[in-house]
Design a protein around this motif. Structure first.
Motif, mmCIF file in Angstrom:
data_model
loop_
_atom_site.group_PDB
_atom_site.id
_atom_site.type_symbol
_atom_site.label_atom_id
_atom_site.label_comp_id
_atom_site.label_asym_id
_atom_site.label_seq_id
_atom_site.Cartn_x
_atom_site.Cartn_y
_atom_site.Cartn_z
ATOM 1 N N PRO A 112 45.457 45.594 49.251
ATOM 2 C CA PRO A 112 44.563 45.824 48.461
ATOM 3 C C PRO A 112 45.187 44.605 48.041
ATOM 4 O O PRO A 112 45.104 43.321 47.908
ATOM 5 C CB PRO A 112 45.184 46.583 47.461
ATOM 6 N N HIS A 113 43.603 43.786 46.811
ATOM 7 C CA HIS A 113 43.644 42.683 46.116
ATOM 8 C C HIS A 113 44.678 42.956 44.801
ATOM 9 O O HIS A 113 45.047 43.922 44.417
ATOM 10 C CB HIS A 113 42.521 42.388 45.622
ATOM 11 N N ASP A 114 45.426 41.556 45.358
ATOM 12 C CA ASP A 114 45.899 41.240 44.453
ATOM 13 C C ASP A 114 45.524 41.012 42.756
ATOM 14 O O ASP A 114 45.384 39.929 42.848
ATOM 15 C CB ASP A 114 47.457 40.128 44.050
ATOM 16 N N VAL A 115 45.487 41.950 41.795
ATOM 17 C CA VAL A 115 45.261 41.312 40.003
ATOM 18 C C VAL A 115 45.224 39.938 39.993
ATOM 19 O O VAL A 115 44.297 39.252 39.190
ATOM 20 C CB VAL A 115 45.394 42.534 39.510
ATOM 21 N N ASP A 116 46.549 39.939 39.691
ATOM 22 C CA ASP A 116 46.673 39.276 39.146
ATOM 23 C C ASP A 116 46.390 37.478 39.651
ATOM 24 O O ASP A 116 45.976 36.597 39.167
ATOM 25 C CB ASP A 116 48.355 38.442 39.638
ATOM 26 N N VAL A 117 45.958 37.673 41.240
ATOM 27 C CA VAL A 117 45.421 36.438 41.778
ATOM 28 C C VAL A 117 43.912 36.320 41.316
ATOM 29 O O VAL A 117 43.440 34.995 41.168
ATOM 30 C CB VAL A 117 45.387 36.303 43.613
ATOM 31 N N LEU A 118 43.633 37.665 41.798
ATOM 32 C CA LEU A 118 41.626 36.939 41.476
ATOM 33 C C LEU A 118 41.390 37.453 39.782
ATOM 34 O O LEU A 118 40.724 35.874 38.889
ATOM 35 C CB LEU A 118 41.161 39.383 41.094
ATOM 36 N N LYS A 119 42.424 37.554 38.336
ATOM 37 C CA LYS A 119 42.626 36.856 37.212
ATOM 38 C C LYS A 119 42.965 35.746 37.640
ATOM 39 O O LYS A 119 42.219 35.051 36.760
ATOM 40 C CB LYS A 119 43.413 37.823 36.700
ATOM 41 N N ALA A 120 43.471 34.925 38.548
ATOM 42 C CA ALA A 120 43.797 33.622 37.958
ATOM 43 C C ALA A 120 42.348 32.912 38.961
ATOM 44 O O ALA A 120 41.931 31.623 38.185
ATOM 45 C CB ALA A 120 44.808 32.825 39.197
ATOM 46 N N VAL A 121 41.752 33.420 39.938
ATOM 47 C CA VAL A 121 40.212 33.135 40.355
ATOM 48 C C VAL A 121 39.221 32.811 39.007
ATOM 49 O O VAL A 121 38.788 31.710 39.138
ATOM 50 C CB VAL A 121 40.093 33.562 41.671
ATOM 51 N N VAL A 122 39.158 33.795 38.136
ATOM 52 C CA VAL A 122 38.700 33.859 37.520
ATOM 53 C C VAL A 122 38.543 33.399 35.907
ATOM 54 O O VAL A 122 37.544 32.198 35.489
ATOM 55 C CB VAL A 122 37.960 35.643 36.346
ATOM 56 N N ASN A 123 39.781 32.859 35.973
ATOM 57 C CA ASN A 123 40.105 31.648 34.391
ATOM 58 C C ASN A 123 39.938 30.315 35.393
ATOM 59 O O ASN A 123 39.350 29.780 34.525
ATOM 60 C CB ASN A 123 41.386 32.187 34.595
#
Length: 128
Positions: A112-123
């Motif tokens: 599964p995708h790491d939610v923290d990494v996805l949030k960092a990319v969006v930010n």
């Protein structure tokens, strides 16, 4: 039907439009593969030559096995055979259940995708 008769041997092919056979005819109306889902980036490898005695396979199945003697991604296989990815997935499901191919999923697709990494990319994108 003689093989050298012009126009008779390839009536199913319209040179301007491509094959006249619709994708649902190739997959016999099925829209999803048998068994587990197939990732577009998964690698396909043929494990055995096509056996025509016991299997009811189509020419597209034969073409997939022939193209997959070396590892090939599903999307590249679809492009090579000039078939849609959905059709190739259904046909790969048939071949997988017959034991003629093996599938190797990329590691990123299997976890599964790491939610923290996805949030960092969006930010990071917002900061641009």
């Amino acid at each position: 039907m003689p093989a050298d008769s012009p126009g008779l041997a390839h009536d199913w092919l319209d040179h301007d439009a491509g094959p006249v056979v619709r994708p649902y005819a190739v997959t016999q109306g099925r829209v999803s593969p048998t068994g587990d889902a197939i990732d577009m980036l998964a690698f396909v490898v043929a494990t055995a030559p096509v056996n025509h005695q016991g299997a009811r396979l189509q020419p597209e199945h034969d073409a997939i096995v022939a193209a997959a003697w070396e590892p090939i991604p599903v999307v590249e296989l679809a492009s090579t055979l000039d078939l849609s990815v959905g059709v190739v997935r259904v046909l790969l499901g048939d071949l997988r259940s017959a034991g003629l191919i093996s599938m190797h999923e990329p590691q990123a697709a299997s976890r599964p995708h790491d939610v923290d990494v996805l949030k960092a990319v969006v930010n990071g994108l917002r900061a641009l």
